[in-house]
Design a protein around this motif. Structure first.
Motif, PDB file in Angstrom:
ATOM      1  N   SER A   1     -17.871   0.413  -4.829  1.00 17.91           N
ATOM      2  CA  SER A   1     -16.713   1.466  -4.801  1.00 17.91           C
ATOM      3  C   SER A   1     -17.548   2.817  -5.026  1.00 17.91           C
ATOM      4  CB  SER A   1     -15.363   1.143  -5.392  1.00 17.91           C
ATOM      5  OG  SER A   1     -14.959  -0.008  -4.902  1.00 17.91           O
TER       6      SER A   1
ATOM      7  N   TYR B   1     -11.252  -6.901   1.452  1.00 16.27           N
ATOM      8  CA  TYR B   1     -11.896  -5.642   1.172  1.00 16.27           C
ATOM      9  C   TYR B   1     -10.908  -4.537   1.393  1.00 16.27           C
ATOM     10  CZ  TYR B   1     -16.011  -2.513   1.649  1.00 16.27           C
ATOM     11  OH  TYR B   1     -16.507  -1.203   1.277  1.00 16.27           O
ATOM     12  N   ALA B   2     -10.127  -4.594   2.560  1.00 14.57           N
ATOM     13  CA  ALA B   2      -9.104  -3.636   2.745  1.00 14.57           C
ATOM     14  C   ALA B   2      -8.022  -3.310   1.517  1.00 14.57           C
ATOM     15  CB  ALA B   2      -8.489  -3.855   4.007  1.00 14.57           C
ATOM     16  N   CYS B   3      -7.651  -4.367   0.938  1.00 15.27           N
ATOM     17  CA  CYS B   3      -6.680  -4.321  -0.095  1.00 15.27           C
ATOM     18  C   CYS B   3      -7.180  -4.202  -1.575  1.00 15.27           C
ATOM     19  CB  CYS B   3      -5.954  -5.749  -0.130  1.00 15.27           C
ATOM     20  SG  CYS B   3      -5.029  -6.174   1.285  1.00 15.27           S
TER      21      CYS B   3
ATOM     22  N   SER C   1     -10.394  -2.879  -2.405  1.00 16.45           N
ATOM     23  CA  SER C   1     -11.587  -1.857  -2.686  1.00 16.45           C
ATOM     24  C   SER C   1     -11.021  -0.858  -3.662  1.00 16.45           C
ATOM     25  CB  SER C   1     -11.878  -1.332  -1.465  1.00 16.45           C
ATOM     26  OG  SER C   1     -12.738  -2.206  -0.423  1.00 16.45           O
TER      27      SER C   1
ATOM     28  N   GLY D   1      -7.760  -1.320  -5.156  1.00 16.40           N
ATOM     29  CA  GLY D   1      -6.487  -0.849  -4.542  1.00 16.40           C
ATOM     30  C   GLY D   1      -6.097   0.672  -4.655  1.00 16.40           C
TER      31      GLY D   1
ATOM     32  N   LEU E   1      -6.424   3.547  -3.542  1.00 16.26           N
ATOM     33  CA  LEU E   1      -7.226   4.253  -2.260  1.00 16.26           C
ATOM     34  C   LEU E   1      -5.953   4.449  -1.247  1.00 16.26           C
ATOM     35  CD1 LEU E   1      -9.449   4.658  -0.395  1.00 16.26           C
ATOM     36  CD2 LEU E   1      -9.670   2.561   0.085  1.00 16.26           C
TER      37      LEU E   1
ATOM     38  N   SER F   1      -5.729   2.162   1.747  1.00 19.48           N
ATOM     39  CA  SER F   1      -5.963   0.557   1.590  1.00 19.48           C
ATOM     40  C   SER F   1      -4.645   0.131   2.221  1.00 19.48           C
ATOM     41  CB  SER F   1      -6.409   0.536  -0.013  1.00 19.48           C
ATOM     42  OG  SER F   1      -4.936   0.631  -0.535  1.00 19.48           O
TER      43      SER F   1
ATOM     44  N   GLU G   1      -1.617  -2.457   1.784  1.00 18.21           N
ATOM     45  CA  GLU G   1      -0.463  -2.866   0.983  1.00 18.21           C
ATOM     46  C   GLU G   1       0.427  -3.942   1.559  1.00 18.21           C
ATOM     47  OE1 GLU G   1       1.524  -0.236  -1.733  1.00 18.21           O
ATOM     48  OE2 GLU G   1      -0.184   0.944  -2.297  1.00 18.21           O
TER      49      GLU G   1
ATOM     50  N   TYR H   1     -10.267   0.022   6.860  1.00 26.69           N
ATOM     51  CA  TYR H   1     -10.262   1.297   6.859  1.00 26.69           C
ATOM     52  C   TYR H   1     -11.399   2.054   6.974  1.00 26.69           C
ATOM     53  CZ  TYR H   1     -12.102   0.988   2.146  1.00 26.69           C
ATOM     54  OH  TYR H   1     -13.030   0.737   1.021  1.00 26.69           O
TER      55      TYR H   1
END
Length: 523
Positions: free
Chosen positions: A110, A285-287, A289, A292, A294, A297, A299, A449
């Motif tokens: 990250s 990865y989307a949730c 990274s 969370g 971000l 990100s 949810e 994202y």
């Protein structure tokens, strides 16, 4: 394979890098100081002075004087500074990653994403600023007689208020286009993460940026934020929607421009024709990274009923495989949260949901064995509208999964939010079609994202309560300028000629207007 350094090496190196940087803060001698601690283990990284409102005023005036000389430089000279800055970033990669991790507690990957984003953003604007800022000929009042040109002039001094979750990219990536456009900068980084911004300032000065052009003030936003807004010529803000509305009102009182990326409750849609294995991996990865933490990100995940159970099983298994930990190990999948307050908020949302009937599939626990601020990646189902998790931004490693009857139901559920920042759609054939129906500033098809965020030539930002204005692309640099229109009139005035009656002038003008309306339209 390089030798792996121990976890404590990150905070030790962060402390070394922070030493001496506090001297770069724009403040008078003898100010009280605020401490910054490493989330991984709570150790002291360093202290910075607390700037006062007078310090903010002095920083703005200093930057304003320097800005006039900077704006007079050629764009080529300004671009050369940014190019040297990028070279310095590449040379200092390990130091930068260490400091970002030490301040924020995020994983090495990250931290690297921040590092890469700053380089790519800076390089994009260094190479494309001329295209975006060049004077443009516009159609004049009268063909041949009027030559009209649109110029772009800098706003003056730009204020940047940046958050703690991305202390590198959100402090510097917004400043680079503003600098290239000819502006000065006064930056207020978050009180929890001042040293990354100060290191970037040091590197910019090493690259040749005039010392007084870019100033940093540190301290609580409640006191120095209004002082900054009260004196700059434009404000770039990243933070919560609630604070963003307050900042917007303060900017409106002065009639200065304002751009903001605010909160999100970002949805992912998994359609019936999605590749489930890829969607589950992408969702992890989307949730999770940056733990969370971000803005873009995910949810909320809405899964078509036909594939819901398969997706949920695959996703939960992958979440349970996330490796948590502190330090520079590249294989750590998720790091720490930033603060005790953030841990409390995350746990409050989880416990409130469970108390009201939600089902916990995995996670839901603090992990003090790893460090003081670790919280497990968490997946919940059975979320109802009376739960905090349903509509409030959690901003942590927690995601709710919902069953959607069909694609239209998934779209309706995704749009049923006061936020509209980012969304994700997973589909083999219908992703872009469904994406067009979502009320968010960015939508990623078969990605979480990163695809939109890394498309630096395209604007990104939020709809509804998720923001105002855009960063990246043409909009991301032109917002730091004022358009100035200059028209040069030749031969005849745009008025009755000497000796011509007003009525005759009106008849001639009507004829010209009628004729112009018959000309072919621009396509």
């Amino acid at each position: 394979m390089p030798k792996q350094r121990p976890a404590g090496a990150v905070t030790d190196r962060g402390r070394e890098l922070a030493a001496g940087l506090a001297a770069l803060v724009a403040s008078s001698p003898g100010r009280p100081v605020q401490a910054s601690h490493a989330p991984f283990d709570g150790t002291l990284l360093g202290e910075v002075p607390i700037s006062t409102q007078d310090d903010v005023g002095a920083a703005v005036e200093t930057a304003r004087t320097a800005q006039q000389l900077w704006a007079a430089r050629s764009l080529a000279a300004r671009r050369a500074v940014v190019a040297r800055f990028v070279a310095l970033l590449l040379d200092r990669e390990q130091d930068i990653l260490d400091l970002v991790q030490a301040e924020s507690g995020k994983s090495r990957l990250s931290a690297f994403e921040e590092f890469a984003d700053v380089i790519l953003t800076a390089r994009y604007y260094e190479r494309n600023a001329g295209r975006h800022l060049r004077p443009r000929r516009r159609k004049g009042a009268a063909p041949v007689l009027t030559r009209t040109t649109e110029y772009r002039i800098p706003k003056g001094v730009v204020g940047v208020i940046s958050p703690w979750n991305y202390p590198l990219t959100l402090a510097v990536s917004d400043a680079i286009p503003a600098l290239l456009a000819g502006n000065g900068i006064v930056l207020k980084p978050d009180s929890q993460t001042p040293f990354t911004a100060l290191l970037m300032l040091k590197l910019l000065r090493q690259a040749g940026l005039p010392e007084d052009l870019f100033r940093i003030v540190t301290g609580p936003g409640s006191s120095i934020g209004p002082a900054l807004i009260g004196q700059v010529d434009f404000l770039m803000f990243t933070g919560s929607s609630q604070t963003g509305k307050t900042v917007a009102r303060q900017c409106a009182e002065r009639l200065i421009g304002f751009s903001a990326e605010l909160g999100g409750k970002n949805p992912m849609l998994v359609l019936a024709d999605a590749d489930i294995a890829k969607a589950a991996a992408g969702a992890v990865y989307a949730c999770f990274s940056n733990s969370g933490q971000l803005c873009v990100s995910i949810e909320r995940i809405y899964v078509h009923a036909d594939v819901h159970d398969r997706f949920l099983a695959a996703f939960t298994a992958k979440v349970e495989g996330i490796r948590m930990g502190a330090g520079p190990d590249w294989e750590i999948g998720m790091g720490s949260l930033i603060s005790a307050a953030q841990v409390e908020r995350v746990d409050l949302h989880v416990q409130d949901a469970l108390a009201k009937g939600a089902q916990l599939l995995t996670g839901g626990r603090r992990r003090p064995d790893l460090g003081p601020l670790f919280y497990e990646p968490t997946v919940l189902t059975g979320i109802t509208d009376d739960m905090l998790l349903a509509r409030e931004e959690t901003f942590g490693p927690v995601v709710a999964v919902y069953r959607a009857a069909d694609d239209n139901a998934a779209v309706a559920q995704a749009n049923d939010s006061e936020f509209g920042l980012n969304a994700s759609v997973w589909s083999a054939a219908h992703g872009e079609e469904v994406a067009r129906k979502l009320l968010t500033g960015t939508v990623n098809v078969n990605e979480g994202y990163a695809a939109t965020w890394a498309s630096h030539d395209a604007p990104i930002g939020g709809m509804k309560d998720s923001g105002a204005g855009r960063r990246h692309g043409r909009e991301g640099i032109l917002k730091y300028t004022e358009p100035q229109t200059i028209s040069v009139q030749r031969l005849l005035p745009v008025a009755p000629a000497p000796g011509m009656s007003n009525h005759a002038y009106a008849r001639i003008m009507k004829g010209a207007i009628t004729l112009m309306g018959r000309l072919p339209r621009n396509r």
